[in-house]
Structures are given as C-alpha cells and as structure tokens.
Design an enzyme around this catalytic site. Structure first.
Site, short mmCIF file in Angstrom:
data_model
loop_
_atom_site.label_atom_id
_atom_site.label_comp_id
_atom_site.label_asym_id
_atom_site.label_seq_id
_atom_site.Cartn_x
_atom_site.Cartn_y
_atom_site.Cartn_z
N VAL A 12 -4.08 -7.67 -1.59
CA VAL A 12 -3.42 -8.26 -0.16
C VAL A 12 -4.62 -9.08 0.30
O VAL A 12 -4.16 -9.78 1.41
CB VAL A 12 -2.58 -7.45 0.35
CG1 VAL A 12 -1.37 -7.18 -0.26
CG2 VAL A 12 -3.17 -6.25 0.87
N LYS A 34 -6.30 -4.24 14.07
CA LYS A 34 -5.20 -3.65 14.61
C LYS A 34 -4.49 -4.42 15.91
O LYS A 34 -3.36 -4.23 16.08
CB LYS A 34 -5.31 -2.28 14.54
CG LYS A 34 -5.67 -1.52 13.13
CD LYS A 34 -4.60 -1.57 12.15
CE LYS A 34 -4.77 -0.77 10.77
NZ LYS A 34 -3.60 -1.03 9.98
N GLY A 89 0.86 -1.25 -0.07
CA GLY A 89 0.17 -0.08 0.06
C GLY A 89 0.78 1.13 -0.08
O GLY A 89 0.46 2.30 0.83
N ALA A 128 -10.25 -4.56 15.99
CA ALA A 128 -9.91 -5.98 16.01
C ALA A 128 -8.48 -6.34 15.05
O ALA A 128 -7.92 -6.87 15.59
CB ALA A 128 -11.23 -6.76 15.88
N SER A 155 -2.32 0.44 14.79
CA SER A 155 -3.09 1.69 15.07
C SER A 155 -3.25 1.73 16.72
O SER A 155 -3.40 0.80 17.20
CB SER A 155 -4.30 1.82 14.29
OG SER A 155 -5.16 3.07 14.80
N ARG A 160 -0.09 5.42 -2.06
CA ARG A 160 -0.59 6.65 -1.27
C ARG A 160 -0.30 6.66 0.34
O ARG A 160 -0.04 5.56 0.75
CB ARG A 160 -2.23 6.75 -1.47
CG ARG A 160 -2.63 6.61 -2.83
CD ARG A 160 -4.22 6.69 -2.82
NE ARG A 160 -4.80 5.46 -2.59
CZ ARG A 160 -5.49 5.30 -1.59
NH1 ARG A 160 -5.93 6.11 -0.96
NH2 ARG A 160 -6.22 4.16 -1.42
N TYR A 173 -12.04 -2.78 12.58
CA TYR A 173 -10.74 -2.12 12.58
C TYR A 173 -9.84 -2.28 13.57
O TYR A 173 -8.61 -2.55 13.53
CB TYR A 173 -10.74 -0.49 11.93
CG TYR A 173 -9.34 0.14 11.75
CD1 TYR A 173 -9.00 0.06 10.48
CD2 TYR A 173 -8.78 0.88 12.64
CE1 TYR A 173 -7.78 0.81 10.02
CE2 TYR A 173 -7.80 1.87 12.38
CZ TYR A 173 -7.46 1.47 11.13
OH TYR A 173 -6.00 2.33 10.73
P1 NAP Z 1 -4.49 5.19 2.53
O1 NAP Z 1 -4.09 6.75 2.49
O2 NAP Z 1 -6.13 4.80 2.40
O3 NAP Z 1 -3.90 4.23 1.45
C1 NAP Z 1 -4.18 2.86 1.75
C2 NAP Z 1 -2.93 1.97 1.10
O4 NAP Z 1 -3.29 0.78 1.28
C3 NAP Z 1 -3.22 2.34 -0.49
O5 NAP Z 1 -2.05 2.37 -1.07
C4 NAP Z 1 -3.99 1.32 -0.98
O6 NAP Z 1 -3.54 0.76 -2.53
C5 NAP Z 1 -3.48 -0.02 -0.03
N1 NAP Z 1 -4.43 -1.02 -0.12
C6 NAP Z 1 -5.99 -0.83 0.14
N2 NAP Z 1 -6.66 -2.04 0.01
C7 NAP Z 1 -5.64 -2.93 -0.42
C8 NAP Z 1 -5.78 -4.11 -0.88
N3 NAP Z 1 -6.97 -5.00 -0.96
N4 NAP Z 1 -4.71 -4.72 -1.55
C9 NAP Z 1 -3.54 -4.15 -1.53
N5 NAP Z 1 -3.44 -2.75 -1.23
C10 NAP Z 1 -4.50 -2.24 -0.75
O7 NAP Z 1 -4.23 4.88 4.08
P2 NAP Z 1 -3.20 5.40 5.14
O8 NAP Z 1 -3.80 6.45 5.80
O9 NAP Z 1 -1.81 5.78 4.51
O10 NAP Z 1 -3.05 4.02 6.01
C11 NAP Z 1 -1.93 3.26 5.69
C12 NAP Z 1 -1.80 2.31 6.88
O11 NAP Z 1 -1.63 3.21 8.19
C13 NAP Z 1 -3.10 1.47 7.28
O12 NAP Z 1 -2.59 0.27 7.62
C14 NAP Z 1 -4.02 2.34 8.15
O13 NAP Z 1 -4.73 1.60 9.12
C15 NAP Z 1 -2.78 2.79 9.06
N6 NAP Z 1 -2.72 3.62 9.92
C16 NAP Z 1 -3.42 5.04 9.32
C17 NAP Z 1 -3.52 6.16 10.33
C18 NAP Z 1 -3.93 7.46 9.73
O14 NAP Z 1 -4.25 8.43 10.60
N7 NAP Z 1 -3.91 7.79 8.53
C19 NAP Z 1 -3.56 5.99 11.54
C20 NAP Z 1 -3.07 4.68 12.31
C21 NAP Z 1 -2.87 3.62 11.37
P3 NAP Z 1 -4.52 1.71 -3.73
O15 NAP Z 1 -4.50 3.05 -3.37
O16 NAP Z 1 -3.41 1.04 -5.01
O17 NAP Z 1 -5.79 0.69 -3.55
#
Ligand code: NAP
Length: 244
Positions: A60, A155, A8, A153, A138, A11, A151
């Site tokens: 994935v 994490k 992922g 569960a 998270s 982005r 989510y």
């Molecule tokens: P995001 O901007 O929505 O990006 C999500 C990424 O995951 C994208 O690159 C997307 O790829 C990929 N993805 C989603 N479904 C997928 C699948 N089935 N197979 C392969 N790739 C997939 O999210 P983010 O905020 O950067 O979050 C990244 C991680 O950090 C996540 O695990 C999230 O739970 C964790 N996190 C985020 C925050 C926050 O505040 N943002 C806080 C705590 C934890 P495509 O775009 O190509 O579909």
C-alpha cells in the site's frame, strides 16, 4: 452481507479487526504485504467459523497497488462497503538522525495509502450511497512522541484526511472516522525497550495496555448502523492515556 477490506490484516490489530468483522457476518478481504501465510490463516479462521473471507496482497505504499487492491476486492465481492485503513509501519529515530527514506516510507505507508485507497473505494460507495471509511491513527498523532516525527506526522495527517473526507461525503451516505489507539501489544510494539513500556504503562489510568480485540470492537462499531450519525470523529481508545 456487507463487504469489508482491512489493510494489514495478516497480523496485529488488523488481524483482530478481520476476525471481528468475520464474526459479525461481513465478507472479509484479508490483506497482507509480506505475511501471506499469516493472512491465509486469518481467512481460514473466518471460513472455519462459517464466514466468508478472501486474501489479497498489495504494497500500500505504492499508489498503483492501492488502486489495484480496491479493484481486486471489488471484483471479488462485487462491492466494498467498509474500508479500514490499518496497515502501518514505524521507522523510529530522533528527527536529527532521521533519514529521508525513513520519513518517506512511513508517510507513504501510513498516510498516503489511506488517501489513494479511499479515493478509489469512494467511487463505488458514492454510487451506492453507502460507505464507511475508518482510518487507524494513533494517540501519537494527537500528542506527539519523541523519536517518532515521521509516525506522528502521518498519524496526525490521518486525522486531517478523515475530517476533510467526512465533510466532502457526509451528504452522500459515506461516513469517515478515525480510531486512535493507545499502546496495544503487537509486533509493532513488542520490540520497544522495557523501560519505555514501563514509562507508558505508568501514564495509563487503566494500568494496562490494550488488547487488539478492544480496538477491533470500536472499529466494528464505527462500521455498523449504530454509528450512522457519527462522521469526522477520532475515537481515542487508550485506557485513559490521553484525555483532550
Ligand atoms: P503490526 O503488527 O506490525 O502489523 C502491521 C500490518 O501492516 C501487517 O499486516 C503488515 O503486513 C501491514 N503492512 C505493513 N507495511 C505494509 C505495506 N507497505 N503494504 C501493505 N501492508 C503493510 O502493526 P499493528 O500494531 O497491528 O498496527 C496496526 C495499525 O495500528 C498501524 O497503523 C499502527 O500504526 C496502528 N497503531 C498501533 C498501535 C499499537 O500499540 N500496536 C497503537 C496505535 C496505532 P505484512 O505482515 O504482510 O507485511
């Protein structure tokens, strides 16, 4: 040079991690599910700065795709030293309204993927007696959050998976850690209502949300030689929101 796969990384946080690893001289596997153009752009930035990057697509949430992804990356780079299980989704709603597909897709994408990817990547890591697995959990997995039973569960499950794998392979040169970000601006969080964001902000001692690069630097630390004696840990990166 070490090779890293950040799932992922088209982005958000994963993108920042891919760029951070690229700037540190790693060979970077940039991975996407749907955002191929964005993933290509990440790879271009890394190459433009003199680094090495290749792009891989895989869903994935599917165990077979996880296995194939690791095979593809290993085939391209010859080895995989660092695996960052970052790809994740949300399907938020109160538990009473949560439908089975909302539960299952979040568990499949956020938790089971880390198991299947790690299981496949571990073979090569154990053979070479070096590996770093970093699971992006998270703070929600540690403190819970209304509307995010699936989510939270998933994490929390990543924290348990991290500890189990860390114990299994600590003696074989492989460390397994988790990073638990707090609130970071990304596509995942921009959609939240302003009042919800304001409520979070009021609880963060630093008084601001995190930046993706601030998560990326902690992930890069855990992948580095500097973290050689760290395993089984969950590093909270949240501006002081949660102090267990
Ligand atoms: P995001 O901007 O929505 O990006 C999500 C990424 O995951 C994208 O690159 C997307 O790829 C990929 N993805 C989603 N479904 C997928 C699948 N089935 N197979 C392969 N790739 C997939 O999210 P983010 O905020 O950067 O979050 C990244 C991680 O950090 C996540 O695990 C999230 O739970 C964790 N996190 C985020 C925050 C926050 O505040 N943002 C806080 C705590 C934890 P495509 O775009 O190509 O579909």
């Amino acid at each position: 040079m070490r090779a890293v796969l950040v799932t992922g990384s088209s982005r958000g946080l994963g993108r920042a991690m891919a760029l951070e690893f690229g700037s540190r001289g790693y060979r970077v596997a940039v991975h996407y599910a749907r955002s191929e153009t964005a993933a290509q752009e990440v790879a271009e930035i890394i190459r433009g700065a003199g680094g090495e990057a290749s792009v891989f697509g895989a869903d994935v949430s599917q165990p077979d795709d996880c296995q194939q992804l690791i095979k593809d990356v290993t085939g391209a780079f010859g080895e995989l030293d660092v695996l960052v299980n970052n790809a994740g989704i949300t399907r938020d709603t109160l538990a009473l309204r949560m439908k089975a597909p909302d539960w299952q897709s979040v568990l499949d994408t956020n938790l089971s993927s880390a198991f299947y990817l790690s299981k496949t990547a571990l073979r090569g890591m154990l053979r070479r007696e070096f590996g770093r697995i970093i699971n992006i959990s998270s703070v929600v997995g540690l403190m819970g959050n209304a509307g995010q039973a699936n989510y939270a569960a998933a994490k929390a499950g990543l924290v348990g998976l991290t500890k189990a794998l860390a114990r299994e392979y600590a003696g074989k040169g492989v460390t397994v850690n988790a990073v638990a970000p707090g609130f970071v601006e990304s596509d995942l969080t921009t959609g939240l209502p302003e009042d919800v964001k304001a409520t979070y902000l009021a609880q963060i001692p630093m008084g601001r949300f995190g930046e993706a690069s601030e998560i990326a630097k902690v992930v890069a630390f855990l992948a580095s030689e500097d973290a050689s004696y760290v395993t089984g840990q969950t590093l909270i990166v949240d501006g002081g929101l949660l102090m267990p």
